[in-house]
Design a protein around this motif. Sequence first.
Motif, mmCIF file in Angstrom:
data_model
loop_
_atom_site.group_PDB
_atom_site.id
_atom_site.type_symbol
_atom_site.label_atom_id
_atom_site.label_comp_id
_atom_site.label_asym_id
_atom_site.label_seq_id
_atom_site.Cartn_x
_atom_site.Cartn_y
_atom_site.Cartn_z
ATOM 1 N N LYS A 16 -63.583 -13.023 72.267
ATOM 2 C CA LYS A 16 -64.254 -13.216 70.694
ATOM 3 C C LYS A 16 -65.744 -13.120 70.857
ATOM 4 C CE LYS A 16 -60.823 -14.942 67.985
ATOM 5 N NZ LYS A 16 -60.478 -14.464 66.577
ATOM 6 N N ILE A 17 -66.374 -13.878 72.100
ATOM 7 C CA ILE A 17 -67.817 -13.732 72.040
ATOM 8 C C ILE A 17 -68.347 -12.329 72.404
ATOM 9 C CG2 ILE A 17 -69.745 -14.459 73.550
ATOM 10 C CD1 ILE A 17 -67.995 -17.047 73.930
ATOM 11 N N ALA A 18 -67.874 -11.890 73.042
ATOM 12 C CA ALA A 18 -67.953 -10.219 73.271
ATOM 13 C C ALA A 18 -68.165 -9.376 71.966
ATOM 14 C CB ALA A 18 -67.150 -9.637 74.478
ATOM 15 N N LEU A 26 -63.964 -20.509 66.402
ATOM 16 C CA LEU A 26 -62.634 -20.358 66.463
ATOM 17 C C LEU A 26 -61.913 -21.655 66.715
ATOM 18 C CD1 LEU A 26 -62.094 -21.266 69.750
ATOM 19 C CD2 LEU A 26 -62.411 -18.908 69.869
ATOM 20 N N SER A 27 -60.522 -21.890 66.378
ATOM 21 C CA SER A 27 -59.715 -22.842 66.365
ATOM 22 C C SER A 27 -58.869 -22.770 67.460
ATOM 23 C CB SER A 27 -58.953 -23.120 65.089
ATOM 24 O OG SER A 27 -57.861 -22.408 64.953
ATOM 25 N N ASP A 56 -63.635 -30.742 65.657
ATOM 26 C CA ASP A 56 -63.579 -30.102 64.332
ATOM 27 C C ASP A 56 -62.547 -29.138 64.469
ATOM 28 O OD1 ASP A 56 -65.357 -31.814 63.083
ATOM 29 O OD2 ASP A 56 -67.002 -30.412 63.218
ATOM 30 N N HIS A 57 -61.902 -28.597 63.262
ATOM 31 C CA HIS A 57 -60.897 -27.434 63.251
ATOM 32 C C HIS A 57 -61.616 -26.242 63.816
ATOM 33 C CE1 HIS A 57 -57.290 -25.378 62.104
ATOM 34 N NE2 HIS A 57 -58.283 -24.439 61.534
ATOM 35 N N ALA A 61 -67.056 -20.651 69.820
ATOM 36 C CA ALA A 61 -66.489 -20.091 70.991
ATOM 37 C C ALA A 61 -67.176 -20.497 72.278
ATOM 38 C CB ALA A 61 -66.197 -19.003 70.945
ATOM 39 N N VAL A 62 -68.646 -20.408 72.296
ATOM 40 C CA VAL A 62 -69.532 -20.700 73.418
ATOM 41 C C VAL A 62 -69.326 -21.945 73.738
ATOM 42 C CG1 VAL A 62 -71.945 -20.843 74.163
ATOM 43 C CG2 VAL A 62 -71.080 -19.005 72.681
ATOM 44 N N LYS A 63 -69.091 -22.932 72.821
ATOM 45 C CA LYS A 63 -69.031 -24.506 73.400
ATOM 46 C C LYS A 63 -67.560 -24.630 73.799
ATOM 47 C CE LYS A 63 -68.470 -29.023 70.981
ATOM 48 N NZ LYS A 63 -68.606 -29.880 69.779
ATOM 49 N N ILE A 64 -66.516 -23.980 73.350
ATOM 50 C CA ILE A 64 -65.167 -24.310 73.923
ATOM 51 C C ILE A 64 -65.273 -23.548 75.429
ATOM 52 C CG2 ILE A 64 -62.900 -23.670 73.746
ATOM 53 C CD1 ILE A 64 -64.002 -25.840 71.593
#
Length: 72
Positions: A16-18, A26-27, A56-57, A61-64
């Motif tokens: 997703k990041i790329a 994202l969830s 949060d819902h 994506a970077v955080k996850i």
Amino acid sequence: MTPALRAKALAVCDGKIARKGEGVGLSFYAFFANRNDDPETLMDAAEWWIRTHRLDHFEKAVKIRDMLRAGI
């Protein structure tokens, strides 16, 4: 979170990041197909996301990705 789910989640985050850049959100549903064909793994992801980390819902994506890499 199982090692297999962690690896899959990291791959989804990286993809997703790329494709969409570092601001993409994202969830935990992003780690699964549109149908519920693996409820045990879905619940594992939900437990990690909602109960364990109270995220949060939608999250960046970077955080996850960074949480997963850190083994959190």
